[in-house]
Design a protein around this motif. Sequence first.
Motif, PDB file in Angstrom:
ATOM      1  N   LEU A  56      38.110  -5.538  41.022  1.00 41.55           N
ATOM      2  CA  LEU A  56      38.789  -5.131  39.795  1.00 41.55           C
ATOM      3  C   LEU A  56      39.268  -3.687  39.878  1.00 41.55           C
ATOM      4  CD1 LEU A  56      36.383  -6.825  37.269  1.00 41.55           C
ATOM      5  CD2 LEU A  56      38.714  -7.517  37.825  1.00 41.55           C
ATOM      6  N   GLY A  58      37.337  -0.877  40.629  1.00 39.99           N
ATOM      7  CA  GLY A  58      36.377   0.134  40.178  1.00 39.99           C
ATOM      8  C   GLY A  58      36.213   1.226  41.221  1.00 39.99           C
ATOM      9  N   PRO A  59      35.297   2.177  40.972  1.00 40.28           N
ATOM     10  CA  PRO A  59      35.102   3.276  41.918  1.00 40.28           C
ATOM     11  C   PRO A  59      34.395   2.815  43.199  1.00 40.28           C
ATOM     12  CG  PRO A  59      33.552   3.438  40.113  1.00 40.28           C
ATOM     13  CD  PRO A  59      34.443   2.287  39.798  1.00 40.28           C
ATOM     14  N   ARG A  72      37.167   7.374  42.614  1.00 38.39           N
ATOM     15  CA  ARG A  72      38.075   6.267  42.338  1.00 38.39           C
ATOM     16  C   ARG A  72      38.919   6.000  43.577  1.00 38.39           C
ATOM     17  NH1 ARG A  72      40.025   7.287  36.157  1.00 38.39           N
ATOM     18  NH2 ARG A  72      38.145   6.468  35.146  1.00 38.39           N
TER      19      ARG A  72
ATOM     20  N   PHE B 311      28.846   4.588  37.008  1.00 41.30           N
ATOM     21  CA  PHE B 311      29.637   4.011  38.097  1.00 41.30           C
ATOM     22  C   PHE B 311      30.099   2.605  37.712  1.00 41.30           C
ATOM     23  CE2 PHE B 311      30.130   1.542  41.958  1.00 41.30           C
ATOM     24  CZ  PHE B 311      30.677   2.412  42.887  1.00 41.30           C
ATOM     25  N   ARG B 315      35.168   1.245  35.454  1.00 42.44           N
ATOM     26  CA  ARG B 315      36.357   0.383  35.396  1.00 42.44           C
ATOM     27  C   ARG B 315      36.683   0.029  33.940  1.00 42.44           C
ATOM     28  NH1 ARG B 315      40.173  -0.532  34.975  1.00 42.44           N
ATOM     29  NH2 ARG B 315      41.672  -2.103  35.642  1.00 42.44           N
TER      30      ARG B 315
END
Lengths: 85, 614
Positions: A56, A58-59, A72, B311, B315
Amino acid sequence: MSSSASIPVGDLTAMHPGVVSAIDWHKFAANEARRLREFGLDEGVEVELLQPSGWLGGPMSLRIGRMTVALRKHVGDAIHVVQAA
Amino acid sequence: MEMTPLIALVGNPNAGKSALFNALTGARQKVGNYPGVTVERHSGRMALNDGRPVELVDLPGTYSLDPSSPDEQVTRDVVLGRQEGERLPDALIVVADATNLENHLRFVLQLRALGRPMVLALNMIDMATRDGLTIDIDKLSQALGVPVVATVAVRKRGLDALKDAVAGLAGAADKAMPVLDADITHFQREARRIAAQAIVEQPRSRIFTRQLDRVVLHPVLGPLILLGILFTMFQAVFSWSEAPIGWIEGFQGWLAETATATLPDNFLRDLLVEGVINGVGSVVVFLPQIVILFFFILILEASGYMVRAAFLMDRLMAGVGLSGRSFIPLLSSFACAIPGIMAARSIDDPRERLTTILIAPLMTCSARLPVYAVIIGAFIPARSVGPGVGLQGLVLLALYLTGIAGAVLAALVLRRTATKGAGGGFMMEMPRYQLPSIRDVAIGLWQRAYVFLRRAGTIIMGVTVVLWVLTSYPVAPEGQKQSEYSVAGRIASGLEVVLRPIGFNHEISLAVIPAMAAREVAVSALETVYSIDAEDEEAGAQALGTQLSARWSLPTALAFLAWFVFAPQCLSTIAVARRETNGWKWPTVMIAYLFALAYVAAGLTFWTAKALGL
């Protein structure tokens, strides 16, 4: 072969360290660049991808020297590494 | 008179600085504020081995002297002798994590370049040893030119040697003003060179943390674990607190009975029993829940898990224009928006920080619990709707979720309007996992509990007493209701004109005014109003819930709940938002949009409930 091509740090095979070959500092905002320097990011430093950025977007979790940091994906794209053989 | 020498503790975040501070000072700590900023000043006294007292101040952790937040700025200004309200420290104790030497040495070198007397505490040396890392302390000390002491703060090891090293510095203190060198790249390279000399053996590190992270940060397992932790936390807030709440209530009842039985029946007794004992008591009963919530938050922070939660949430938070960093202040806001808003300081980006501050009051803080608990207890039947799922709990969950949904919506709108602009990204150090030290958690809990009790004893008691007086006078003539005839009643009648359309009655209008000071006061205010109106002692002594269910309609009760999800009824939050944003502009925006949301939400709830015939 030690002179393999450089790749973005996010493309490293997880758990296989690489060495930073180039950093596009100009792609970072001033505060981002400073924070990365504070994390010890520099050419010649050993890095390792511990947790890749998920599907998705994310980091990612990255080891820089002996420090683990979260970044990121777009930041990782500006960090070029050479995967150790 | 000679001043006690001032020693500042400085170091990178996650170097174990605060643990060292706790180990050196124990409970002899003072928490204050630096003038003009909301950065907390933690100071304490310790005695050197020869008995000389020194004052120790624990500065916020920072990676360099180039600050990106108010906290980091305080650290820089203190070590440079520029901070208002703080003298130039006589010496520095620089704390570095032995397992992350290359990186922490860079900051040590930058501090050394200031030319002030300093000692290096090489902390977490046990972890380094466990990792198989061997560091030559003498070589390191020689290369740096400063004394180096190996410490394990959480086990109180190396403290005497550290105190000796500090004592040895005292004479060396010169008052030359420090000079700052801001170029960190050359310090970094120098740090790597020195570390390479001093580290004798260096195998791959942090096996445990790496393995745990593979599970905890896993894209599927990670969010499930986080959800499980949050569920346990909120569950514990209610189930663990039942017994201690009972004890506090029992004590309060005993106190009120004893006072009623021993004092003569006059104004002072009523003030003491109804205003002070019952008013303050109705708020103090929430101490257990607040302590439990903070217990979890402190454990999650100290163990290193909180950063992993950030973390995992990054998102999702990026979807509303924030970053994972905002998750930590927002989670703290479930305990109380004040520490939450203060924790927003760690967010680098000013727009993301402002957005986080503005939405923090939408997280259901513990002060809403008294209000929710009373209304839910009175109006929602304690019925089971599934195995292990009660209707009352479900309603409570819905209130929490409504607050979160409101925050998401507010963040989306704010990031496209008032706080528009590119995001600050997400970069965080992921510290190693650690077993939290019982002493550090206990000290943190004590400080939070103390702040809460002080608030109960000052603001809340003051407001309750004033309200009691205003609702008691002037005394209503025969046939008139005291709650309407009194001063407070007349003010409430004015407000009622605005609040009646959303289903609020006269008593609610009366209760929401003092509840501006703190939400919990709504409960003690309703208690006061109904006890004052009671025809006889017996009716007045009825539980508040029983009185409410007899007098309020269900739509009114639901509207009241909806109001409290959104309304910014907390002066301390508004005051902290003003301090953190340096002015009245943003708190005004916050108050306006939250009251507007509260009014609309309460109205919609009331009208919908009526239309459904509830």
